[in-house]
Scaffold this motif. Structure first.
Motif, PDB file in Angstrom:
ATOM      1  N   PHE A 152      15.508  52.278   9.539  1.00  0.00           N
ATOM      2  CA  PHE A 152      15.118  53.409  10.385  1.00  0.00           C
ATOM      3  C   PHE A 152      16.173  54.501  10.435  1.00  0.00           C
ATOM      4  O   PHE A 152      16.035  55.449  11.206  1.00  0.00           O
ATOM      5  CB  PHE A 152      14.820  52.913  11.806  1.00  0.00           C
ATOM      6  N   ASP A 153      17.235  54.340   9.662  1.00  0.00           N
ATOM      7  CA  ASP A 153      18.292  55.346   9.565  1.00  0.00           C
ATOM      8  C   ASP A 153      18.930  55.655  10.928  1.00  0.00           C
ATOM      9  O   ASP A 153      19.274  56.806  11.228  1.00  0.00           O
ATOM     10  CB  ASP A 153      17.746  56.637   8.944  1.00  0.00           C
ATOM     11  N   VAL A 154      19.068  54.632  11.762  1.00  0.00           N
ATOM     12  CA  VAL A 154      19.761  54.789  13.043  1.00  0.00           C
ATOM     13  C   VAL A 154      21.264  54.782  12.782  1.00  0.00           C
ATOM     14  O   VAL A 154      21.777  53.889  12.097  1.00  0.00           O
ATOM     15  CB  VAL A 154      19.388  53.654  14.016  1.00  0.00           C
ATOM     16  N   GLY A 155      21.978  55.753  13.321  1.00  0.00           N
ATOM     17  CA  GLY A 155      23.421  55.852  13.099  1.00  0.00           C
ATOM     18  C   GLY A 155      24.178  54.708  13.755  1.00  0.00           C
ATOM     19  O   GLY A 155      23.765  54.183  14.793  1.00  0.00           O
ATOM     20  N   TRP A 156      25.289  54.331  13.144  1.00  0.00           N
ATOM     21  CA  TRP A 156      26.099  53.241  13.708  1.00  0.00           C
ATOM     22  C   TRP A 156      26.589  53.593  15.104  1.00  0.00           C
ATOM     23  O   TRP A 156      26.579  52.752  16.003  1.00  0.00           O
ATOM     24  CB  TRP A 156      27.291  52.955  12.796  1.00  0.00           C
ATOM     25  N   HIS A 157      27.029  54.832  15.283  1.00  0.00           N
ATOM     26  CA  HIS A 157      27.545  55.232  16.594  1.00  0.00           C
ATOM     27  C   HIS A 157      26.448  55.197  17.651  1.00  0.00           C
ATOM     28  O   HIS A 157      26.688  54.814  18.798  1.00  0.00           O
ATOM     29  CB  HIS A 157      28.140  56.647  16.504  1.00  0.00           C
ATOM     30  N   SER A 158      25.250  55.594  17.266  1.00  0.00           N
ATOM     31  CA  SER A 158      24.126  55.576  18.207  1.00  0.00           C
ATOM     32  C   SER A 158      23.747  54.149  18.582  1.00  0.00           C
ATOM     33  O   SER A 158      23.420  53.868  19.745  1.00  0.00           O
ATOM     34  CB  SER A 158      22.931  56.300  17.600  1.00  0.00           C
ATOM     35  N   TYR A 159      23.782  53.250  17.613  1.00  0.00           N
ATOM     36  CA  TYR A 159      23.384  51.856  17.882  1.00  0.00           C
ATOM     37  C   TYR A 159      24.453  51.129  18.692  1.00  0.00           C
ATOM     38  O   TYR A 159      24.136  50.476  19.696  1.00  0.00           O
ATOM     39  CB  TYR A 159      23.139  51.129  16.555  1.00  0.00           C
ATOM     40  N   PHE A 160      25.692  51.224  18.269  1.00  0.00           N
ATOM     41  CA  PHE A 160      26.773  50.505  18.959  1.00  0.00           C
ATOM     42  C   PHE A 160      27.262  51.325  20.144  1.00  0.00           C
ATOM     43  O   PHE A 160      28.396  51.797  20.196  1.00  0.00           O
ATOM     44  CB  PHE A 160      27.933  50.211  18.000  1.00  0.00           C
ATOM     45  N   ASN A 161      26.374  51.498  21.102  1.00  0.00           N
ATOM     46  CA  ASN A 161      26.660  52.269  22.305  1.00  0.00           C
ATOM     47  C   ASN A 161      26.504  51.346  23.505  1.00  0.00           C
ATOM     48  O   ASN A 161      25.452  50.721  23.681  1.00  0.00           O
ATOM     49  CB  ASN A 161      25.694  53.455  22.407  1.00  0.00           C
ATOM     50  N   LEU A 162      27.527  51.264  24.355  1.00  0.00           N
ATOM     51  CA  LEU A 162      27.522  50.322  25.470  1.00  0.00           C
ATOM     52  C   LEU A 162      27.038  50.928  26.771  1.00  0.00           C
ATOM     53  O   LEU A 162      27.203  50.319  27.832  1.00  0.00           O
ATOM     54  CB  LEU A 162      28.948  49.776  25.678  1.00  0.00           C
ATOM     55  N   ARG A 163      26.398  52.100  26.701  1.00  0.00           N
ATOM     56  CA  ARG A 163      26.049  52.787  27.944  1.00  0.00           C
ATOM     57  C   ARG A 163      25.003  52.036  28.757  1.00  0.00           C
ATOM     58  O   ARG A 163      24.907  52.220  29.971  1.00  0.00           O
ATOM     59  CB  ARG A 163      25.542  54.192  27.638  1.00  0.00           C
ATOM     60  N   GLY A 164      24.190  51.204  28.122  1.00  0.00           N
ATOM     61  CA  GLY A 164      23.170  50.476  28.861  1.00  0.00           C
ATOM     62  C   GLY A 164      23.640  49.164  29.454  1.00  0.00           C
ATOM     63  O   GLY A 164      22.903  48.516  30.207  1.00  0.00           O
ATOM     64  N   LEU A 165      24.865  48.755  29.133  1.00  0.00           N
ATOM     65  CA  LEU A 165      25.378  47.464  29.582  1.00  0.00           C
ATOM     66  C   LEU A 165      26.245  47.638  30.817  1.00  0.00           C
ATOM     67  O   LEU A 165      27.121  48.503  30.866  1.00  0.00           O
ATOM     68  CB  LEU A 165      26.197  46.812  28.462  1.00  0.00           C
ATOM     69  N   THR A 166      26.008  46.808  31.830  1.00  0.00           N
ATOM     70  CA  THR A 166      26.791  46.864  33.063  1.00  0.00           C
ATOM     71  C   THR A 166      27.529  45.544  33.273  1.00  0.00           C
ATOM     72  O   THR A 166      27.249  44.540  32.611  1.00  0.00           O
ATOM     73  CB  THR A 166      25.879  47.127  34.274  1.00  0.00           C
ATOM     74  N   GLY A 167      28.454  45.568  34.209  1.00  0.00           N
ATOM     75  CA  GLY A 167      29.176  44.345  34.540  1.00  0.00           C
ATOM     76  C   GLY A 167      28.259  43.263  35.075  1.00  0.00           C
ATOM     77  O   GLY A 167      28.470  42.075  34.824  1.00  0.00           O
ATOM     78  N   ALA A 168      27.218  43.680  35.810  1.00  0.00           N
ATOM     79  CA  ALA A 168      26.253  42.703  36.345  1.00  0.00           C
ATOM     80  C   ALA A 168      25.534  41.978  35.227  1.00  0.00           C
ATOM     81  O   ALA A 168      25.265  40.774  35.328  1.00  0.00           O
ATOM     82  CB  ALA A 168      25.250  43.405  37.258  1.00  0.00           C
ATOM     83  N   ASP A 169      25.216  42.699  34.142  1.00  0.00           N
ATOM     84  CA  ASP A 169      24.550  42.053  33.005  1.00  0.00           C
ATOM     85  C   ASP A 169      25.430  40.966  32.401  1.00  0.00           C
ATOM     86  O   ASP A 169      24.958  39.877  32.070  1.00  0.00           O
ATOM     87  CB  ASP A 169      24.211  43.091  31.931  1.00  0.00           C
ATOM     88  N   VAL A 170      26.715  41.261  32.260  1.00  0.00           N
ATOM     89  CA  VAL A 170      27.648  40.288  31.688  1.00  0.00           C
ATOM     90  C   VAL A 170      27.791  39.077  32.606  1.00  0.00           C
ATOM     91  O   VAL A 170      27.780  37.928  32.147  1.00  0.00           O
ATOM     92  CB  VAL A 170      29.022  40.943  31.437  1.00  0.00           C
ATOM     93  N   VAL A 171      27.900  39.314  33.906  1.00  0.00           N
ATOM     94  CA  VAL A 171      28.047  38.212  34.860  1.00  0.00           C
ATOM     95  C   VAL A 171      26.820  37.311  34.840  1.00  0.00           C
ATOM     96  O   VAL A 171      26.931  36.077  34.827  1.00  0.00           O
ATOM     97  CB  VAL A 171      28.297  38.763  36.283  1.00  0.00           C
ATOM     98  N   VAL A 172      25.637  37.912  34.823  1.00  0.00           N
ATOM     99  CA  VAL A 172      24.401  37.120  34.785  1.00  0.00           C
ATOM    100  C   VAL A 172      24.314  36.322  33.483  1.00  0.00           C
ATOM    101  O   VAL A 172      23.946  35.144  33.485  1.00  0.00           O
ATOM    102  CB  VAL A 172      23.168  38.030  34.950  1.00  0.00           C
TER     103      VAL A 172
END
Length: 235
Positions: A152-172
């Motif tokens: 799908f020609d998605v850029g590496w920088h666009s894919y490896f973006n942590l903006r959707g991940l929160t500390g609560a997600d990691v804890v859960v």
């Protein structure tokens, strides 16, 4: 049974603990890596296909997949795989010892069978499940990145973006991995201890262990997930 096994953990054999940790974690890594890699490829391909049809923007595929992977997919799928591989083995081993009266021999020798057979496996679940979940999640995320970029020609920088991940997600995600690490060997050992009869009882115990451990994983996933959402909502 669980309380008794946890109480015996400080007295468990260190050598047995390391052997069981190696069996649960090290010997599951290739199996987990292959399955999770294929899972990541399939899920990202399907998600990108649907996103392309509906909104035409693939910038959120990577961040959204990472959040779901950390919070849900990696712990649950890996735990189900470990239940099928390691849990079945634990149930078969203990059930065989039970039907051949080896467990009775341990009791006659003054050895606590729960301390000797179950507690080291609980420690192995605690020590081994989280690293395997992290490995499986990393492989799935990397495989998804390759699929998104190549197809799908998605850029590496666009894919490896942590903006959707929160500390609560990691804890859960970590809480689920720890809970599953306790549940899988505990259910398998309990089922093995309940085996009665001859060889058919061993096969029945193995089946019950896989089914029971899988149900325990899904029930804990629901429970921990609900608690996680409630706590994060209050914060």
């Amino acid at each position: 049974f669980g309380v008794r096994a946890l109480a015996a953990v400080p007295r468990a054999s260190g050598a047995q603990m390391w052997r069981e940790t190696h069996e649960l974690a090290n010997r599951s890594m290739l199996f987990v890596a292959v399955v999770m890699g294929l899972t990541g490829d399939i899920m990202v391909t399907q998600a990108a296909t649907q996103a392309q049809r509906i909104v035409g923007d693939l910038g959120l595929v990577g961040p959204a997949f990472l959040q779901l992977l950390v919070r849900e997919f990696a712990p649950v799928i890996v735990a189900l795989m470990v239940a099928a591989r390691y849990g079945a083995g634990v149930a078969a081993q203990i059930a065989t010892m039970q039907v051949t009266e080896q467990v009775d021999a341990l009791r006659l020798a003054g050895i606590d069978e729960v301390e000797h057979l179950v507690s080291p496996r609980l420690i192995a679940g605690l020590c081994g499940m989280l690293p395997v979940v992290v490995l499986g999640g990393a492989v799935a995320y990397a495989a998804g990145a390759v699929a998104a970029h190549v197809r799908f020609d998605v850029g590496w920088h666009s894919y490896f973006n942590l903006r959707g991940l929160t500390g609560a997600d990691v804890v859960v995600g970590v809480a689920k991995a720890v809970a599953f690490g306790l549940a899988v060997p505990l259910v398998a050992a309990f089922v093995g201890m309940q085996a009665r009869g001859g060889a058919p009882a061993v096969g029945a115990a193995t089946t019950r262990a896989v089914v029971g451990a899988s149900m325990a994983v899904l029930a804990l996933d629901l429970g921990v997930g609900i608690v996680g959402y409630l706590v994060s909502g209050l914060v």
